[in-house]
Write a protein that holds these residues in place. Sequence first.
Motif, mmCIF file in Angstrom:
data_model
loop_
_atom_site.group_PDB
_atom_site.id
_atom_site.type_symbol
_atom_site.label_atom_id
_atom_site.label_comp_id
_atom_site.label_asym_id
_atom_site.label_seq_id
_atom_site.Cartn_x
_atom_site.Cartn_y
_atom_site.Cartn_z
ATOM 1 N N VAL A 1 0.839 -1.193 0.000
ATOM 2 C CA VAL A 1 0.000 0.000 0.000
ATOM 3 C C VAL A 1 0.879 1.249 0.000
ATOM 4 C CG1 VAL A 1 -1.515 1.375 1.493
ATOM 5 C CG2 VAL A 1 -2.067 -1.020 1.012
ATOM 6 N N LEU A 2 1.906 1.236 0.855
ATOM 7 C CA LEU A 2 2.788 2.404 0.956
ATOM 8 C C LEU A 2 3.451 2.698 -0.388
ATOM 9 C CD1 LEU A 2 3.981 4.492 2.972
ATOM 10 C CD2 LEU A 2 5.953 2.978 3.153
ATOM 11 N N ASP A 3 3.967 1.655 -1.040
ATOM 12 C CA ASP A 3 4.663 1.876 -2.304
ATOM 13 C C ASP A 3 3.698 2.211 -3.439
ATOM 14 O OD1 ASP A 3 7.158 1.717 -1.287
ATOM 15 O OD2 ASP A 3 7.421 -0.420 -1.691
ATOM 16 N N ASN A 4 2.460 1.739 -3.349
ATOM 17 C CA ASN A 4 1.446 2.175 -4.303
ATOM 18 C C ASN A 4 1.257 3.676 -4.203
ATOM 19 O OD1 ASN A 4 -0.479 0.412 -6.076
ATOM 20 N ND2 ASN A 4 0.142 -0.926 -4.389
ATOM 21 N N VAL A 5 1.148 4.150 -2.965
ATOM 22 C CA VAL A 5 0.889 5.571 -2.749
ATOM 23 C C VAL A 5 2.144 6.399 -3.060
ATOM 24 C CG1 VAL A 5 0.134 7.281 -1.045
ATOM 25 C CG2 VAL A 5 -0.896 5.017 -1.067
ATOM 26 N N ALA A 6 3.311 5.798 -2.854
ATOM 27 C CA ALA A 6 4.565 6.512 -3.120
ATOM 28 C C ALA A 6 4.944 6.458 -4.598
ATOM 29 C CB ALA A 6 5.691 5.906 -2.275
ATOM 30 N N PHE A 7 4.237 5.648 -5.369
ATOM 31 C CA PHE A 7 4.616 5.370 -6.762
ATOM 32 C C PHE A 7 4.825 6.644 -7.576
ATOM 33 C CE2 PHE A 7 3.703 4.403 -11.192
ATOM 34 C CZ PHE A 7 4.432 3.249 -11.412
ATOM 35 N N SER A 8 3.842 7.537 -7.516
ATOM 36 C CA SER A 8 3.884 8.715 -8.392
ATOM 37 C C SER A 8 5.107 9.588 -8.117
ATOM 38 C CB SER A 8 2.609 9.527 -8.238
ATOM 39 O OG SER A 8 2.634 10.613 -9.112
ATOM 40 N N ARG A 9 5.321 9.921 -6.846
ATOM 41 C CA ARG A 9 6.479 10.761 -6.509
ATOM 42 C C ARG A 9 7.779 10.090 -6.927
ATOM 43 N NH1 ARG A 9 6.480 15.229 -1.954
ATOM 44 N NH2 ARG A 9 4.590 16.221 -2.703
ATOM 45 N N HIS A 10 7.822 8.784 -6.740
ATOM 46 C CA HIS A 10 9.048 8.057 -7.043
ATOM 47 C C HIS A 10 9.327 8.043 -8.543
ATOM 48 C CE1 HIS A 10 12.408 5.538 -6.478
ATOM 49 N NE2 HIS A 10 11.846 4.434 -6.924
ATOM 50 N N VAL A 11 8.316 7.745 -9.358
ATOM 51 C CA VAL A 11 8.576 7.669 -10.805
ATOM 52 C C VAL A 11 8.766 9.064 -11.401
ATOM 53 C CG1 VAL A 11 7.348 5.493 -11.117
ATOM 54 C CG2 VAL A 11 6.138 7.651 -11.476
ATOM 55 N N ARG A 12 8.314 10.092 -10.669
ATOM 56 C CA ARG A 12 8.537 11.448 -11.180
ATOM 57 C C ARG A 12 9.887 11.975 -10.727
ATOM 58 N NH1 ARG A 12 2.401 12.937 -10.855
ATOM 59 N NH2 ARG A 12 1.950 13.008 -13.069
ATOM 60 N N GLY A 13 10.729 11.094 -10.227
ATOM 61 C CA GLY A 13 12.102 11.496 -9.952
ATOM 62 C C GLY A 13 12.420 11.716 -8.485
#
Lengths: 286, 380
Positions: free
Chosen positions: B106-118
């Motif tokens: 769940v945490l990494d799902n929610v963190a996905f966008s910020r992470h892939v945007r750099g």
Amino acid sequence: MTDDGDRQAPPGRSPSSVRAVTDAGRRTPWPLGVPAAVAVAFLLLPLAGMFVLAPWRDLPRILAESQAVEALRLSLVTASVTTVISVVVGVPLAWVLARSRGRAIRLLRALVTLPLVLPPVVGGVALLLAYGRNGIAGRWLYDWTGYQIPFTTAAVVVAQTFVAMPFLVVTVEGALRSADAGLEEAAATLGARPVTTFRRVTLPLVAPSLAAGAVLCWARALGEFGATITFAGNLPGVTQAMPSAVYRAFETDPPAAVALSLVLLTVSVAVLVLLRDRWLRPGAGL
Amino acid sequence: MTARADGEPATGGALRADVGVVRGGFDLEVRADVRAGEILAVLGPNGAGKSTLLRALAGLLPVSRGRVTVGDQTWDDADRGTFVPAVDRRVGLVFQDYRLFPHLTVLDNVAFSRHVRGGRRPDARAHAREVLERLGIEELSARGPGQLSGGQAQRVALARALASDPRLLLLDEPLAALDARTRLEIRTELRGYLATFGGPTLVVTHDPLEAMVLADRILVLEGGRAVQEGVPAAVARRPATEYVARLVGLNLYRGAMTDRSTGRVDLDDGGRLFAAGHDPDDGGGHVVPLPATRMLVAVAPTAISLYTHSPDAGSARNVWTGTVAGLELLTDRVRVAVDGTPDAIVDITPAALADLELRTGQQVWLTAKATEVTAYPAPG
């Protein structure tokens, strides 16, 4: 409706009598059971023969004296290199086949999976005509670099890749096709570019299939004989992989051939164990 | 940020969409403006074009005509050939089936966008934790999507969308995948969560209750066209089409006003009704219909009385007869369909049903006070 009705317990009957009816329905009828038994015997007898007639006592000596170790090493190395190459170019190919539409793609899919059904020895001939010294591509390679592929260890890898890569491609393509494209869409709305989406979403989703495809590809490469012997020859230490070694040994020293075969059988069983969850589970497909 | 030429501040961030999408025989023509902080519900039946609109706004589908702007950014402009793909739009889309990544927590799902945007992974995770806390679901962080209930998955999907710092929030049938009980719980909660988002929000739904509870404004879409737009109370009270009337549970008739003094409306399908109902939204009746104006007449099923004998000449100005066409038991009342001039849906109590001994085909008399009958000009 009728189906459901048949399966349901008629009112007033105890559950145990229903259980008995169900079990009777699952008993194998003899018109199917007898041919099935014949098939089982047919498939297992050769394996039994190998175990019964194998020169167990002399096995260590035979393996040490023959070129088994060298051939096995060559086989393991080339099959592994083949698998790496197949993953590197085969996964992107699988992605293209799974995600593109159109008549041309359907034709392309048929062509790239042709080696699945092509007799390997024909593949070997085709490889010579393409990458041989006088082949349509090999000629240029020779003119420019003085290098020729046939009858080198590289040729073994080329032959194995030609035959084995389609196994990986079809396995991974099937997984990509059934992978949820909606998740890729979700990734896009979250700001992931296609390559990132492929790496972080798609690839992890198909990882089990990719592993199975790689093992399948490796096993097929390990057993490759027809294309290899045609395109790469059978030089001990250079192009003589295990199947070629078995073939050579069978002409000169049959007990050695049986011993080498046992080694390959062991590897096959290991592969089967690796893939057990995938294939030995009823109803599981590629 | 800079101000736009027309003086609107860029930070306003309102959605302005005026788009046409042609897609295999279906065409959508709709205008939707949503202010920052406002929630617009797009309500419509299946096939009305709701999802097409949503996908066009998300950048998953290019528009055939028109423009989409959010704040000072132009996302779509068919005339100039501008098209910003979904990946660059910063739109938070909550899918109907959530589409959580099954291989990530769940945490990494929610963190996905910020992470892939750099963003660096620890930063993205810290931010994700904040968003999960804000929604009160931080205890789900370590779980996989497969270990979530429907309501939890819905909240995680919303958290993931909010954590992508969207300029526009889109929700596709947010409660449709939930069971009835969970839907009840989440519906009111969702409104609170959506309030934490400062930008424009657009919720697509076919459930009128969902639209009423969640939205500040409702846009009703039918056959690819907007047929009504307004605050929930106005849409509920003055439905513009039969579809909306059915959704909000009103009898709706089309007709023409033939006598302004008595409020008499002759209905298109036969019959007449006297309407003296007062709509609080009129603000004292600033809409004064002229005679022969095309009118819509709305009557609540509870405002109609049903008799099995001719009622005494009494207060009700609308009296007509019909036959019982069907009975349907709702939770706390019985809905009676009556064929007559005009047809009507009448709600009675279960006790009344027992007293009346109604059966299909039986003749009945219907009455409605003129003050319970609302007439308003038909749109268009």
